[in-house]
Design an enzyme around this catalytic site. Structure first.
Site, short mmCIF file in Angstrom:
data_model
loop_
_atom_site.label_atom_id
_atom_site.label_comp_id
_atom_site.label_asym_id
_atom_site.label_seq_id
_atom_site.Cartn_x
_atom_site.Cartn_y
_atom_site.Cartn_z
N ARG A 185 -7.57 10.44 -9.06
CA ARG A 185 -8.18 10.45 -7.45
C ARG A 185 -7.20 10.95 -6.60
O ARG A 185 -6.08 10.28 -6.54
CB ARG A 185 -8.80 9.24 -6.94
N THR B 182 -1.64 3.55 3.88
CA THR B 182 -0.77 4.72 4.17
C THR B 182 0.11 4.35 5.19
O THR B 182 -0.07 3.59 6.09
CB THR B 182 -1.52 5.95 4.81
N THR C 99 1.61 7.12 0.34
CA THR C 99 0.80 5.94 -0.12
C THR C 99 0.88 5.75 -1.58
O THR C 99 1.22 6.85 -2.28
CB THR C 99 -0.41 6.44 0.57
N THR D 19 -4.68 7.08 8.80
CA THR D 19 -4.71 5.95 7.76
C THR D 19 -5.96 5.50 7.57
O THR D 19 -6.77 5.40 8.47
CB THR D 19 -3.72 5.02 8.25
N GLY D 20 -6.21 5.00 6.62
CA GLY D 20 -7.81 4.30 6.35
C GLY D 20 -8.29 5.01 4.86
O GLY D 20 -7.69 5.18 3.83
N SER E 157 0.81 -1.26 -0.10
CA SER E 157 0.07 0.06 0.04
C SER E 157 0.79 1.29 -0.02
O SER E 157 0.36 2.24 -0.16
CB SER E 157 -0.95 -0.01 1.18
#
Length: 352
Positions: free
Chosen positions: A240, A212, A230, A263-264, A78
Protein backbone atom coordinates in the site's frame (compact mmCIF):
# COMPACT_ATOMS: atom_id res chain seq x y z
CA UNK A 1 -1.91 70.47 9.00
CA UNK A 2 -3.07 73.20 11.33
CA UNK A 3 -2.32 72.56 14.97
CA UNK A 4 -4.14 74.37 17.78
CA UNK A 5 -2.39 76.11 20.65
CA UNK A 6 -3.05 73.08 22.91
CA UNK A 7 -0.86 71.03 20.53
CA UNK A 8 -1.63 67.53 19.22
CA UNK A 9 1.69 66.77 17.51
CA UNK A 10 2.79 64.07 19.98
CA UNK A 11 -0.42 62.11 19.46
CA UNK A 12 -0.28 62.54 15.69
CA UNK A 13 3.34 61.43 15.53
CA UNK A 14 2.64 58.31 17.59
CA UNK A 15 -0.26 57.42 15.31
CA UNK A 16 1.85 57.90 12.19
CA UNK A 17 4.67 55.80 13.61
CA UNK A 18 2.27 52.98 14.45
CA UNK A 19 0.85 53.07 10.93
CA UNK A 20 4.36 52.91 9.55
CA UNK A 21 5.47 49.84 11.50
CA UNK A 22 2.29 47.82 11.86
CA UNK A 23 0.81 46.01 8.84
CA UNK A 24 -2.98 46.09 8.37
CA UNK A 25 -4.89 43.39 10.26
CA UNK A 26 -4.59 40.06 8.50
CA UNK A 27 -1.99 41.31 6.03
CA UNK A 28 1.32 39.58 5.45
CA UNK A 29 4.62 41.35 4.89
CA UNK A 30 8.11 40.47 3.74
CA UNK A 31 9.15 40.64 7.39
CA UNK A 32 7.21 37.39 7.90
CA UNK A 33 9.76 35.48 5.85
CA UNK A 34 11.33 33.02 6.14
CA UNK A 35 8.66 30.70 7.47
CA UNK A 36 8.64 27.02 8.40
CA UNK A 37 5.33 25.30 9.01
CA UNK A 38 4.83 21.62 9.77
CA UNK A 39 2.00 19.29 10.72
CA UNK A 40 1.45 18.32 14.35
CA UNK A 41 3.35 19.53 17.39
CA UNK A 42 6.64 18.06 16.17
CA UNK A 43 8.80 20.72 17.80
CA UNK A 44 12.25 19.23 17.25
CA UNK A 45 11.54 18.92 13.54
CA UNK A 46 10.56 22.60 13.40
CA UNK A 47 13.62 23.63 15.40
CA UNK A 48 15.94 21.61 13.17
CA UNK A 49 14.53 23.11 9.97
CA UNK A 50 14.71 26.62 11.41
CA UNK A 51 18.35 26.16 12.45
CA UNK A 52 19.20 25.05 8.92
CA UNK A 53 17.76 28.29 7.52
CA UNK A 54 19.49 30.39 10.17
CA UNK A 55 22.83 28.81 9.29
CA UNK A 56 22.39 29.62 5.59
CA UNK A 57 21.02 26.29 4.37
CA UNK A 58 18.59 26.12 1.48
CA UNK A 59 14.85 25.58 1.72
CA UNK A 60 15.31 22.01 0.45
CA UNK A 61 17.99 21.44 3.09
CA UNK A 62 15.60 22.66 5.78
CA UNK A 63 12.80 20.35 4.62
CA UNK A 64 15.12 17.35 4.38
CA UNK A 65 16.71 17.91 7.78
CA UNK A 66 13.42 18.83 9.48
CA UNK A 67 11.52 15.79 8.27
CA UNK A 68 14.63 13.68 8.79
CA UNK A 69 14.65 14.73 12.45
CA UNK A 70 11.21 13.20 12.82
CA UNK A 71 12.51 9.99 11.25
CA UNK A 72 15.21 9.89 13.92
CA UNK A 73 12.80 10.81 16.73
CA UNK A 74 10.17 8.32 15.48
CA UNK A 75 7.61 11.10 15.88
CA UNK A 76 4.56 9.61 17.61
CA UNK A 77 5.41 6.23 16.11
CA UNK A 78 3.95 7.33 12.78
CA UNK A 79 7.21 8.54 11.21
CA UNK A 80 10.42 6.57 10.78
CA UNK A 81 11.45 3.10 11.85
CA UNK A 82 9.82 0.95 14.50
CA UNK A 83 6.20 1.97 13.95
CA UNK A 84 3.07 1.13 11.95
CA UNK A 85 3.86 -2.47 11.00
CA UNK A 86 1.97 -3.74 7.97
CA UNK A 87 -0.04 -6.98 7.79
CA UNK A 88 3.13 -9.03 7.70
CA UNK A 89 4.69 -7.14 10.63
CA UNK A 90 7.16 -5.12 8.55
CA UNK A 91 7.67 -1.36 8.83
CA UNK A 92 8.10 0.37 5.47
CA UNK A 93 8.57 4.07 4.72
CA UNK A 94 7.19 6.66 2.30
CA UNK A 95 8.62 10.14 1.72
CA UNK A 96 8.84 12.95 -0.80
CA UNK A 97 10.52 16.31 -1.26
CA UNK A 98 9.63 19.03 -3.78
CA UNK A 99 11.53 22.03 -5.15
CA UNK A 100 9.10 24.87 -5.83
CA UNK A 101 11.59 26.65 -8.12
CA UNK A 102 12.12 23.82 -10.60
CA UNK A 103 8.97 21.79 -9.78
CA UNK A 104 11.22 18.74 -9.37
CA UNK A 105 10.02 15.99 -7.04
CA UNK A 106 11.88 13.10 -5.49
CA UNK A 107 9.90 10.38 -3.74
CA UNK A 108 10.15 6.85 -2.38
CA UNK A 109 7.38 4.48 -1.36
CA UNK A 110 7.33 1.08 0.34
CA UNK A 111 11.01 1.68 1.19
CA UNK A 112 12.47 -1.19 3.20
CA UNK A 113 15.46 -1.51 5.53
CA UNK A 114 16.58 2.11 5.05
CA UNK A 115 15.81 4.61 7.80
CA UNK A 116 16.36 8.01 6.16
CA UNK A 117 13.48 7.96 3.67
CA UNK A 118 13.41 11.68 2.89
CA UNK A 119 17.17 11.63 2.40
CA UNK A 120 16.72 8.95 -0.24
CA UNK A 121 13.91 11.00 -1.81
CA UNK A 122 16.30 13.97 -2.12
CA UNK A 123 18.77 11.72 -3.95
CA UNK A 124 16.05 10.81 -6.46
CA UNK A 125 15.98 14.49 -7.47
CA UNK A 126 19.75 14.89 -7.48
CA UNK A 127 20.85 11.70 -9.20
CA UNK A 128 17.98 10.49 -11.40
CA UNK A 129 15.56 11.78 -14.01
CA UNK A 130 12.72 9.98 -12.20
CA UNK A 131 10.21 11.18 -9.65
CA UNK A 132 9.15 8.11 -7.64
CA UNK A 133 10.96 4.88 -6.78
CA UNK A 134 9.23 2.05 -4.90
CA UNK A 135 9.78 -1.14 -2.93
CA UNK A 136 12.91 -3.25 -3.08
CA UNK A 137 14.20 -1.29 -6.05
CA UNK A 138 14.04 1.91 -4.02
CA UNK A 139 16.06 0.21 -1.30
CA UNK A 140 18.69 -0.91 -3.82
CA UNK A 141 18.90 2.66 -5.12
CA UNK A 142 19.37 3.90 -1.55
CA UNK A 143 22.30 1.56 -1.01
CA UNK A 144 23.90 2.79 -4.25
CA UNK A 145 23.55 6.31 -2.86
CA UNK A 146 25.45 5.35 0.30
CA UNK A 147 22.60 4.69 2.74
CA UNK A 148 23.13 1.64 4.98
CA UNK A 149 20.71 -1.23 5.31
CA UNK A 150 19.22 -1.15 8.82
CA UNK A 151 16.47 -3.08 10.55
CA UNK A 152 13.28 -1.00 10.78
CA UNK A 153 11.67 -3.45 13.20
CA UNK A 154 11.77 -2.75 16.93
CA UNK A 155 10.37 -4.38 20.02
CA UNK A 156 7.54 -1.84 19.90
CA UNK A 157 6.55 -2.61 16.32
CA UNK A 158 6.68 -6.35 17.06
CA UNK A 159 4.42 -5.78 20.06
CA UNK A 160 1.93 -3.78 17.96
CA UNK A 161 1.87 -6.57 15.41
CA UNK A 162 1.41 -9.29 18.03
CA UNK A 163 -1.46 -7.40 19.68
CA UNK A 164 -3.16 -6.98 16.33
CA UNK A 165 -2.93 -10.68 15.55
CA UNK A 166 -4.40 -11.48 18.97
CA UNK A 167 -7.35 -9.19 18.17
CA UNK A 168 -8.27 -11.24 15.09
CA UNK A 169 -6.43 -8.73 12.90
CA UNK A 170 -8.78 -5.86 13.70
CA UNK A 171 -8.99 -3.32 12.18
CA UNK A 172 -7.77 -4.10 8.68
CA UNK A 173 -8.19 -2.77 5.17
CA UNK A 174 -9.89 -5.66 3.37
CA UNK A 175 -13.43 -5.69 2.00
CA UNK A 176 -15.58 -8.00 -0.15
CA UNK A 177 -13.52 -11.05 0.82
CA UNK A 178 -14.04 -14.43 2.45
CA UNK A 179 -13.65 -15.28 5.23
CA UNK A 180 -15.21 -12.17 6.78
CA UNK A 181 -12.39 -9.66 7.29
CA UNK A 182 -14.19 -8.08 10.26
CA UNK A 183 -13.75 -11.24 12.31
CA UNK A 184 -10.90 -13.15 10.74
CA UNK A 185 -7.21 -12.86 9.83
CA UNK A 186 -7.68 -14.70 6.54
CA UNK A 187 -6.05 -15.71 4.26
CA UNK A 188 -8.67 -13.99 2.12
CA UNK A 189 -10.18 -14.70 -1.25
CA UNK A 190 -12.38 -12.35 -3.21
CA UNK A 191 -16.11 -12.65 -2.77
CA UNK A 192 -18.01 -13.10 -6.03
CA UNK A 193 -20.74 -10.68 -4.99
CA UNK A 194 -19.46 -7.20 -4.15
CA UNK A 195 -21.21 -5.31 -1.37
CA UNK A 196 -20.90 -1.62 -0.64
CA UNK A 197 -20.51 -0.66 3.00
CA UNK A 198 -19.85 2.78 4.47
CA UNK A 199 -16.10 3.26 4.94
CA UNK A 200 -15.15 3.33 8.63
CA UNK A 201 -12.23 5.67 8.17
CA UNK A 202 -12.54 7.42 11.51
CA UNK A 203 -12.24 4.14 13.40
CA UNK A 204 -8.98 3.24 11.67
CA UNK A 205 -7.28 6.59 12.16
CA UNK A 206 -7.12 8.61 15.33
CA UNK A 207 -5.34 11.60 16.78
CA UNK A 208 -2.85 9.11 18.24
CA UNK A 209 -2.04 7.76 14.76
CA UNK A 210 -0.92 10.96 13.07
CA UNK A 211 0.34 9.25 9.95
CA UNK A 212 2.72 11.92 8.57
CA UNK A 213 5.00 14.85 9.09
CA UNK A 214 4.41 17.37 6.32
CA UNK A 215 6.54 20.49 6.10
CA UNK A 216 6.57 23.68 4.02
CA UNK A 217 9.56 26.04 4.03
CA UNK A 218 9.52 29.47 2.38
CA UNK A 219 12.78 31.38 2.24
CA UNK A 220 13.41 35.12 2.47
CA UNK A 221 13.12 35.46 -1.31
CA UNK A 222 9.87 33.52 -1.48
CA UNK A 223 11.43 30.27 -2.63
CA UNK A 224 9.25 27.33 -1.60
CA UNK A 225 10.09 23.73 -0.75
CA UNK A 226 7.95 21.02 0.82
CA UNK A 227 8.21 17.44 1.96
CA UNK A 228 6.70 14.55 3.88
CA UNK A 229 7.78 11.42 5.69
CA UNK A 230 5.74 8.60 7.17
CA UNK A 231 5.64 4.89 7.94
CA UNK A 232 2.08 4.83 6.65
CA UNK A 233 -1.14 3.30 7.86
CA UNK A 234 -0.72 0.76 10.64
CA UNK A 235 -1.63 -2.81 9.58
CA UNK A 236 -1.85 -1.76 5.94
CA UNK A 237 -1.92 -4.38 3.20
CA UNK A 238 1.71 -4.86 2.08
CA UNK A 239 2.47 -2.73 -0.95
CA UNK A 240 0.00 0.00 0.00
CA UNK A 241 1.11 3.54 -0.83
CA UNK A 242 -0.73 6.49 0.67
CA UNK A 243 -0.77 10.18 -0.12
CA UNK A 244 2.55 11.12 1.47
CA UNK A 245 4.92 10.40 -1.45
CA UNK A 246 2.51 11.61 -4.13
CA UNK A 247 3.13 15.13 -5.45
CA UNK A 248 0.04 17.28 -4.99
CA UNK A 249 -1.40 14.90 -2.42
CA UNK A 250 1.07 14.63 0.47
CA UNK A 251 2.60 18.02 -0.27
CA UNK A 252 3.11 20.54 -3.05
CA UNK A 253 5.44 23.51 -3.55
CA UNK A 254 5.38 26.26 -6.14
CA UNK A 255 7.54 29.34 -5.67
CA UNK A 256 5.05 31.43 -7.66
CA UNK A 257 2.24 30.75 -5.18
CA UNK A 258 3.10 28.84 -1.97
CA UNK A 259 3.15 25.40 -0.43
CA UNK A 260 0.88 22.95 1.36
CA UNK A 261 1.11 19.58 3.11
CA UNK A 262 -1.55 17.12 4.23
CA UNK A 263 -1.84 14.55 7.00
CA UNK A 264 -4.41 11.94 7.92
CA UNK A 265 -6.22 9.23 5.99
CA UNK A 266 -4.14 9.16 2.85
CA UNK A 267 -6.29 6.57 1.09
CA UNK A 268 -9.08 9.12 0.98
CA UNK A 269 -7.17 12.39 0.86
CA UNK A 270 -4.94 11.43 -2.08
CA UNK A 271 -8.01 11.14 -4.30
CA UNK A 272 -8.49 14.90 -4.11
CA UNK A 273 -4.88 16.13 -4.50
CA UNK A 274 -5.47 18.44 -1.53
CA UNK A 275 -2.01 20.03 -1.41
CA UNK A 276 -2.08 20.92 -5.10
CA UNK A 277 -5.61 22.28 -4.79
CA UNK A 278 -4.69 24.44 -1.80
CA UNK A 279 -1.73 25.96 -3.65
CA UNK A 280 -3.93 26.72 -6.64
CA UNK A 281 -6.43 28.48 -4.37
CA UNK A 282 -3.60 30.59 -2.97
CA UNK A 283 -2.39 31.34 -6.51
CA UNK A 284 -5.81 32.90 -7.15
CA UNK A 285 -5.33 35.14 -4.10
CA UNK A 286 -7.21 33.09 -1.53
CA UNK A 287 -6.03 33.51 2.06
CA UNK A 288 -4.07 30.41 3.21
CA UNK A 289 -6.52 29.59 6.01
CA UNK A 290 -9.48 29.83 3.62
CA UNK A 291 -7.60 27.77 1.03
CA UNK A 292 -7.08 25.02 3.60
CA UNK A 293 -10.74 25.15 4.64
CA UNK A 294 -11.96 24.95 1.05
CA UNK A 295 -9.87 21.81 0.52
CA UNK A 296 -11.24 20.13 3.64
CA UNK A 297 -14.81 21.09 2.69
CA UNK A 298 -14.40 19.53 -0.74
CA UNK A 299 -13.35 16.18 0.73
CA UNK A 300 -16.16 16.33 3.33
CA UNK A 301 -18.77 16.16 0.60
CA UNK A 302 -17.64 12.66 -0.32
CA UNK A 303 -16.19 11.36 2.95
CA UNK A 304 -17.71 13.29 5.88
CA UNK A 305 -16.05 11.04 8.48
CA UNK A 306 -12.50 11.20 7.11
CA UNK A 307 -9.60 11.95 9.44
CA UNK A 308 -7.32 14.63 8.06
CA UNK A 309 -5.81 18.10 8.12
CA UNK A 310 -3.80 20.39 5.88
CA UNK A 311 -1.34 23.26 6.35
CA UNK A 312 -0.88 26.11 3.84
CA UNK A 313 1.55 29.02 3.41
CA UNK A 314 1.91 31.59 0.65
CA UNK A 315 4.97 33.39 -0.63
CA UNK A 316 4.39 36.47 1.55
CA UNK A 317 4.63 34.42 4.75
CA UNK A 318 0.92 34.16 5.53
CA UNK A 319 -0.10 30.69 6.68
CA UNK A 320 -3.08 28.70 7.87
CA UNK A 321 -4.44 25.25 8.56
CA UNK A 322 -7.71 23.35 8.61
CA UNK A 323 -8.98 19.94 9.71
CA UNK A 324 -12.12 17.81 9.49
CA UNK A 325 -14.08 17.62 12.72
CA UNK A 326 -14.87 14.07 13.85
CA UNK A 327 -15.34 12.49 17.30
CA UNK A 328 -12.02 12.64 19.15
CA UNK A 329 -10.49 15.08 16.69
CA UNK A 330 -11.81 18.61 17.07
CA UNK A 331 -8.55 20.60 16.96
CA UNK A 332 -5.36 20.35 14.95
CA UNK A 333 -1.96 21.33 16.34
CA UNK A 334 0.87 22.45 14.08
CA UNK A 335 4.21 24.25 14.34
CA UNK A 336 5.20 27.59 12.83
CA UNK A 337 8.60 29.31 12.80
CA UNK A 338 9.09 32.86 11.55
CA UNK A 339 10.91 36.08 12.52
CA UNK A 340 7.64 37.44 13.93
CA UNK A 341 7.36 34.53 16.38
CA UNK A 342 10.99 34.54 17.46
CA UNK A 343 11.13 30.75 17.87
CA UNK A 344 9.19 27.68 16.69
CA UNK A 345 5.71 28.01 18.14
CA UNK A 346 2.89 25.50 18.48
CA UNK A 347 -0.42 26.72 17.09
CA UNK A 348 -3.88 25.22 17.06
CA UNK A 349 -6.93 25.50 14.83
CA UNK A 350 -10.50 24.34 15.45
CA UNK A 351 -11.70 21.72 12.97
CA UNK A 352 -14.61 22.46 10.66
Amino acid sequence: MAVGRGGCWPGVMVALLLLAVLPPAGAASAAALPVVINTWAFRTAAETAWRVLESGGSELDAVERGCGQCEIDQCDGSVGYGGSPDESGETTLDAMIMDGNTMEVGAVADLRRVKNAIGVARKVIEYTKHTLLVGESASLFAVKMGFPYEDLTTQKSLSLYSEWLNQSCQPNYWKNVVPDSSTSCGPYKRREEITHKEEQTSSQRSVRNHDTIGMVVIGVSGTVASGTSTNGAIHKIPGRVGDSPIAGAGSYADSTAGGAAATGDGDIMMRFLPSYQAVEYMRMGTDPTVACQKVISRIQKYAPKFFGAIICANTTGSYGAACNKIPGFTQFHFMVSSPLLGRPTEQVVDCI
